[in-house]
Write an enzyme that holds these catalytic residues in place. Structure first.
Site, PDB file in Angstrom:
ATOM      1  N   LYS A  77     -22.180   6.609 -76.438  1.00 47.78           N
ATOM      2  CA  LYS A  77     -22.481   8.043 -76.358  1.00 47.78           C
ATOM      3  C   LYS A  77     -23.038   8.524 -77.698  1.00 47.78           C
ATOM      4  CE  LYS A  77     -20.163  12.378 -75.016  1.00 47.78           C
ATOM      5  NZ  LYS A  77     -18.867  12.937 -74.560  1.00 47.78           N
ATOM      6  N   SER A 152     -19.020  15.442 -70.251  1.00 50.15           N
ATOM      7  CA  SER A 152     -20.231  15.404 -71.046  1.00 50.15           C
ATOM      8  C   SER A 152     -20.785  13.992 -71.252  1.00 50.15           C
ATOM      9  CB  SER A 152     -19.983  16.049 -72.415  1.00 50.15           C
ATOM     10  OG  SER A 152     -19.001  15.327 -73.127  1.00 50.15           O
ATOM     11  N   SER A 176     -14.298  14.492 -70.284  1.00 48.50           N
ATOM     12  CA  SER A 176     -15.678  14.007 -70.362  1.00 48.50           C
ATOM     13  C   SER A 176     -15.885  12.517 -70.150  1.00 48.50           C
ATOM     14  CB  SER A 176     -16.282  14.393 -71.706  1.00 48.50           C
ATOM     15  OG  SER A 176     -16.703  15.719 -71.649  1.00 48.50           O
TER      16      SER A 176
HETATM   17  N1  GLN Z   1     -16.149  20.017 -69.821  1.00 46.54           N
HETATM   18  C1  GLN Z   1     -15.208  20.235 -70.890  1.00 46.54           C
HETATM   19  C2  GLN Z   1     -15.831  21.102 -71.944  1.00 46.54           C
HETATM   20  O1  GLN Z   1     -16.916  21.488 -71.754  1.00 46.54           O
HETATM   21  C3  GLN Z   1     -14.762  18.925 -71.444  1.00 46.54           C
HETATM   22  C4  GLN Z   1     -15.785  18.306 -72.295  1.00 46.54           C
HETATM   23  C5  GLN Z   1     -15.323  17.055 -72.974  1.00 46.54           C
HETATM   24  O2  GLN Z   1     -14.337  16.427 -72.593  1.00 46.54           O
HETATM   25  N2  GLN Z   1     -16.016  16.725 -74.039  1.00 46.54           N
HETATM   26  O3  GLN Z   1     -15.271  21.404 -72.940  1.00 46.54           O
END
Ligand code: GLN
Length: 492
Positions: A77, A152, A176
């Site tokens: 990532k 994400s 995410s």
């Molecule tokens: N969707 C969640 C957020 O927007 C989690 C994102 C993540 O785990 N990085 O914060």
């Protein structure tokens, strides 16, 4: 190319039926051929990967292999610092940014001899659930490219699900890793907070962020976790707890006599998709037949987890993102009159709308006069949520939950409505607030052919037990490897 796991490829390397260079060439060709359909990558590390593969083949010839996954390709990532390889975090503000140092986890992969194929697409600064917040366009779900990949870590999920790489790494602040894994029909693990070093992981919400593996099956998850876990003096929140030999322990467990908590609040949620409910109910039945005891429990504070998470995560983000000011590194608007204009215009043009929204929410929650009402209150609620997990895990070995309330949604259907997007993480983010470990594994498909994930959660540093149970459930369900997305079949 069929969807191959890292452990299968490692076996072929060992048998000598392929070389790492040949495998890496095929991988790069595959990345290129399906990339127009999937948009998994922000950067492909072609030369670096071929060089690493050559070195791996030489080590193999010399008998000096560094790990069981030496020579196997992986994608990372794009929020992990990789020396000399661009690291953008899905943001314009870090466009063309070349880290001058290597993060601990990418360094561990290199030290294990893995071949870094590239950096994957993500929501800007890991804020989002669909990769639609990436400044570089969204990744597409290999099972239906009109649908999102989740987020994400959406690029890391599509790269594995679409057969571009056998394994990848994501990061999980509120879901995410687990949510895109469930959307794309792969396996994703969020380790316990402190299990894996965050040194070199671009900080979103420092008390929640954790790096973890994304793969086709639990065996690969165990192998990768074993490579990346462990104490790191460069991350003061990483814990000095021994790392069990996850791969060696993996197949030694049994579901017989295992107590698995089924929290009412996870299953009685309004908006839980019918196919998801049925898939989870069927899986629970099979687990019972295999000797597990399912107990219905209540975790009454879970209903506050979305509000609590979005206060804490945005508060931490607003502080972490203060460093992007156009002065130190990254994007800077040229020809500004003074430093204040340089700061504000660089931030205004460098950050996307969701990141700005979060910075404003977090700054508000931390500001004088609101701190007690918002941030402090959220911290107290966080303690209550952790208490719910502790109580459930006193009665049970593991907790069962859906990974997401629904299968992958269609692109564009939520991105204009932040609250609808925030609610996607309703089943994942409480675990980050508690700090414990959880995994999403493929459990079935919706009527429309989209993957559905099942989540198992365990207590602090219980990854070995969690992986054992997940492996058992994986065998029981027999979903992994039964279907592959069309993009894979088409590529042959
Ligand atoms: N969707 C969640 C957020 O927007 C989690 C994102 C993540 O785990 N990085 O914060």
């Amino acid at each position: 190319m069929a969807l191959q796991t890292a452990h299968e490829l490692a076996r072929q390397l060992e048998q000598g039926s392929i070389t790492s260079v040949a495998l890496t060439e095929a991988t790069l060709a595959r990345v290129e051929s399906v990339e127009p359909q999937l948009s998994s990558f922000l950067h492909v590390n072609r030369e670096g990967a071929l060089r690493q593969a050559g070195e791996s083949d030489r080590r193999r010839a010399d008998g000096t292999l560094l790990s069981p996954l030496d020579g196997v390709p992986i994608a990372i990532k794009d929020n992990m610092a990789t020396r000399g390889i661009p690291t953008t975090c899905g943001s314009r503000i870090l466009e063309n940014f070349l880290p001058p140092y290597e993060g601990t986890v990418p360094g561990k992969l290199a030290a294990a001899g893995m071949v870094i194929v590239g950096k994957t697409n993500m929501d800007e600064f890991a804020m989002g659930s669909s990769t639609e917040n990436s400044a570089y366009g969204r990744s597409k779900n290999p099972w239906n490219t009109d649908h999102v990949s989740g987020g994400s870590s959406g690029g890391s999920a599509t790269a594995v699900a679409g057969g571009q790489v056998p394994v990848s790494l994501g990061s999980d602040t509120g879901g995410s890793i687990r949510q895109p894994a469930s959307f794309c029909g792969i396996t994703g693990l969020k380790p316990t907070y402190g299990r894996v070093s965050r040194y070199g992981l671009v900080a979103y919400a420092s008390s929640l962020d954790q790096i973890g593996p994304m793969s086709h099956d639990v065996e690969d998850t165990a192998q990768l976790l074993h490579l990346i876990a462990g104490h790191d003096p460069l991350d003061s929140t990483s814990q000095n707890v021994p790392v069990p030999d996850y791969p060696a322990l993996l197949k030694e467990g049994s579901l017989e006599g295992r107590v698995i908590a089924r929290p009412r609040e996870f299953f009685e949620t309004e908006g839980l998709d019918g196919d998801v409910r049925k898939t989870l109910d069927d899986a629970a039945k099979k687990m019972q037949e295999a000797g597990a005891r399912l107990v219905d429990v209540s975790m009454p504070h879970l209903k506050y987890s979305v509000g609590c998470y979005y206060l804490i995560a945005t508060a931490e983000a607003s502080s972490n993102l203060a460093r992007y000011d156009g002065a130190h590194y990254g994007f800077r608007v040229p020809d500004t009159k003074n430093i204040v204009e340089m700061f504000s215009r660089s931030r205004a043009e460098g950050f996307g709308p969701e990141v700005k929204r979060r910075i404003m929410m977090g700054t508000h929650a931390l500001s004088a006069g609101y701190f007690d009402a918002y941030y402090m209150k959220a911290m107290k609620v966080r303690t209550l949520i952790k208490g719910d997990y502790d109580k459930a895990l006193e009665q049970a070995d593991l907790i069962l939950a859906p990974a997401s309330p629904f299968p992958a949604f269609s692109a564009g259907s939520r991105v204009e409505d932040p609250l609808a997007m925030y609610l996607c993480d309703i089943f994942t983010l409480s675990l980050n607030l508690a700090g414990y470990c959880g995994i999403s594994i493929p459990a079935g498909f919706s009527a429309t052919g989209l993957p559905i994930g099942l989540q198992l959660m365990g207590g602090a540093f219980k990854e070995a037990e969690l992986l054992q149970a997940a492996w058992q459930v994986e065998q029981l369900l027999g979903v992994v490897g039964t279907r592959q997305p069309e993009v894979c079949a088409a590529a042959g």
